[in-house]
Write a protein that holds these residues in place. Structure first.
Motif, PDB file in Angstrom:
ATOM      1  N   VAL A  56      -4.193  11.931  -0.460  1.00 29.42           N
ATOM      2  CA  VAL A  56      -3.882  10.536  -0.828  1.00 29.42           C
ATOM      3  C   VAL A  56      -3.015   9.795   0.164  1.00 29.42           C
ATOM      4  O   VAL A  56      -2.811   8.313   0.565  1.00 29.42           O
ATOM      5  N   ARG A  57      -1.595  10.554   0.878  1.00 31.05           N
ATOM      6  CA  ARG A  57      -0.048   9.548   1.377  1.00 31.05           C
ATOM      7  C   ARG A  57      -0.643  10.146   2.545  1.00 31.05           C
ATOM      8  O   ARG A  57      -0.511   9.179   3.011  1.00 31.05           O
ATOM      9  N   ALA A  58      -1.836  10.912   3.063  1.00 32.50           N
ATOM     10  CA  ALA A  58      -2.103  11.102   4.687  1.00 32.50           C
ATOM     11  C   ALA A  58      -3.908   9.557   4.626  1.00 32.50           C
ATOM     12  O   ALA A  58      -3.103   8.914   5.437  1.00 32.50           O
ATOM     13  N   SER A  59      -4.276   9.243   3.440  1.00 29.92           N
ATOM     14  CA  SER A  59      -5.266   8.125   3.455  1.00 29.92           C
ATOM     15  C   SER A  59      -3.922   7.034   3.683  1.00 29.92           C
ATOM     16  O   SER A  59      -4.452   5.912   4.522  1.00 29.92           O
ATOM     17  N   VAL A  60      -2.994   6.821   3.007  1.00 26.80           N
ATOM     18  CA  VAL A  60      -2.288   4.896   2.593  1.00 26.80           C
ATOM     19  C   VAL A  60      -1.695   5.572   4.120  1.00 26.80           C
ATOM     20  O   VAL A  60      -1.995   4.789   4.284  1.00 26.80           O
ATOM     21  N   ALA A  61      -0.719   6.553   4.985  1.00 23.78           N
ATOM     22  CA  ALA A  61      -0.896   6.763   6.127  1.00 23.78           C
ATOM     23  C   ALA A  61      -1.522   5.701   7.234  1.00 23.78           C
ATOM     24  O   ALA A  61      -1.537   5.406   7.727  1.00 23.78           O
ATOM     25  N   ASN A  62      -2.993   6.279   6.834  1.00 22.14           N
ATOM     26  CA  ASN A  62      -3.917   6.269   8.130  1.00 22.14           C
ATOM     27  C   ASN A  62      -4.029   4.781   7.963  1.00 22.14           C
ATOM     28  O   ASN A  62      -3.993   3.712   9.008  1.00 22.14           O
ATOM     29  N   LEU A  63      -3.829   3.984   7.186  1.00 25.10           N
ATOM     30  CA  LEU A  63      -4.278   2.820   6.417  1.00 25.10           C
ATOM     31  C   LEU A  63      -3.415   2.089   6.482  1.00 25.10           C
ATOM     32  O   LEU A  63      -3.374   0.422   7.448  1.00 25.10           O
ATOM     33  N   VAL A  64      -1.908   2.155   6.327  1.00 25.13           N
ATOM     34  CA  VAL A  64      -0.681   1.402   7.167  1.00 25.13           C
ATOM     35  C   VAL A  64      -0.842   1.599   8.695  1.00 25.13           C
ATOM     36  O   VAL A  64      -0.695   0.227   9.345  1.00 25.13           O
ATOM     37  N   GLU A  65      -0.904   2.404   9.056  1.00 24.73           N
ATOM     38  CA  GLU A  65      -0.657   2.454  10.682  1.00 24.73           C
ATOM     39  C   GLU A  65      -2.367   1.612  11.108  1.00 24.73           C
ATOM     40  O   GLU A  65      -2.007   1.264  11.873  1.00 24.73           O
ATOM     41  N   HIS A  66      -3.686   1.948  10.689  1.00 26.13           N
ATOM     42  CA  HIS A  66      -3.869   1.058  11.459  1.00 26.13           C
ATOM     43  C   HIS A  66      -3.862  -0.790  10.803  1.00 26.13           C
ATOM     44  O   HIS A  66      -4.413  -1.864  11.729  1.00 26.13           O
ATOM     45  N   GLN A  67      -3.715  -0.956   9.810  1.00 29.36           N
ATOM     46  CA  GLN A  67      -2.446  -2.437   9.721  1.00 29.36           C
ATOM     47  C   GLN A  67      -1.985  -2.626  10.930  1.00 29.36           C
ATOM     48  O   GLN A  67      -1.321  -4.014  11.530  1.00 29.36           O
ATOM     49  N   PHE A  70       0.625  -0.880  -0.033  1.00 30.99           N
ATOM     50  CA  PHE A  70       0.329  -0.294   0.067  1.00 30.99           C
ATOM     51  C   PHE A  70       0.899   1.188  -0.412  1.00 30.99           C
ATOM     52  O   PHE A  70       0.881   1.896  -0.142  1.00 30.99           O
ATOM     53  N   TRP A  71       2.087   1.684   0.441  1.00 31.35           N
ATOM     54  CA  TRP A  71       2.641   2.463   1.193  1.00 31.35           C
ATOM     55  C   TRP A  71       4.118   2.508  -0.602  1.00 31.35           C
ATOM     56  O   TRP A  71       3.791   3.463  -1.329  1.00 31.35           O
ATOM     57  N   ARG A  72       4.543   1.105  -0.639  1.00 34.45           N
ATOM     58  CA  ARG A  72       5.134   1.587  -2.944  1.00 34.45           C
ATOM     59  C   ARG A  72       4.196   2.625  -2.857  1.00 34.45           C
ATOM     60  O   ARG A  72       4.528   2.666  -3.609  1.00 34.45           O
TER      61      ARG A  72
END
Length: 187
Positions: free
Chosen positions: A153-164, A137-139
Motif C-alpha cells: 500500500v505504501r509503495a503504491s501511494v509513493a508511486n502515485l505521489v511521484e506521478h503527481q 494521499f500520503w498522509r
C-alpha cells in the motif's frame, strides 16, 4: 429562454449574492482526510451554466444584464480559489474557460472585472491542488488492507505521489494558451 425567464428571481438571488463578493465558503480541513467537507461541485457547475445561458440570452436581446450574469459566474469561480484540493481548482478552470467563451459573444466594452479575472494565476492554483492532494494521499493512505500488506500500500501511494510530482512539473513548464492532449499522451 422561456425557462430562464420563468425563473428570473431564482437566478437573480444567487447572482446578486455572488456579485456582492460574498463567497460561497466551505470549511477546509485537509487533516480530516477523505471525510473532509467539500463543496457540491456538480451544483457549482449547474449554477455557472445557468448564469452563462442567461448571459447569452440577454446579450442576444441587447440586455446589459448579460455582463452581470457573467460577473456572478466569475465570482462563483473565485469562491473556489481558497480551496486546497485539486478537484475544485479543475472545476474553477472549467468555469473560467466557459466564461471566456461566453465573454467573446457579449457586447463591448468588457467590464474591468474581466481583466482581473484574466490575471488570476490558474497554473499556481492547479499546482496548489496537486500538492494538497499528494499530501492527503500520503498522509491518509490506509495501512495494511486485506489482501494487500502495508508495504505494498505504501509503495503504491509513493508511486502515485511521484506521478503527481512529475505531472506538477509538467504543468509548471507549460506556457501555451491551450492544452495539447495528444502531446500529453505521448509519454
Amino acid at each position: 429562454p422561456q425557462l430562464l425567464a420563468q425563473h428570473t428571481e431564482a437566478i437573480d438571488a444567487p447572482g446578486a449574492h455572488l456579485r456582492a463578493s460574498r463567497d460561497i465558503a466551505w470549511p477546509v480541513d485537509l487533516d480530516a482526510g477523505w471525510t473532509a467537507p467539500i463543496p457540491n461541485m456538480p451544483a457549482y457547475l449547474k449554477v455557472a451554466r445557468v448564469l452563462f445561458a442567461r448571459a447569452l440570452v440577454r446579450a442576444r436581446t441587447g440586455d446589459p444584464g448579460a455582463w452581470e450574469d457573467l460577473h456572478a459566474a466569475s465570482m462563483l469561480d473565485r469562491s473556489l480559489h481558497g480551496r486546497a484540493e485539486l478537484i475544485p481548482q479543475v472545476l474553477g478552470l472549467q468555469i473560467a474557460r466557459m466564461l471566456n467563451a461566453v465573454a467573446w459573444k457579449l457586447p463591448v466594452p468588457a467590464p474591468a472585472w474581466l481583466a482581473e479575472d484574466h490575471a488570476i494565476d490558474r497554473r499556481r492554483l492547479l499546482l496548489q491542488g496537486v500538492q494538497a492532494d499528494s499530501w492527503a494521499f500520503w498522509r491518509h493512505a490506509p495501512g495494511e488492507t486485506k489482501p494487500f500488506p502495508k508495504a505494498y500500500v505504501r509503495a503504491s501511494v509513493a508511486n502515485l505521489v511521484e506521478h503527481q510530482r512529475a505531472s506538477a512539473l509538467e504543468v509548471s513548464r507549460v506556457t501555451a494558451c491551450s492544452y495539447d492532449g495528444s502531446a500529453y499522451g505521448d509519454e
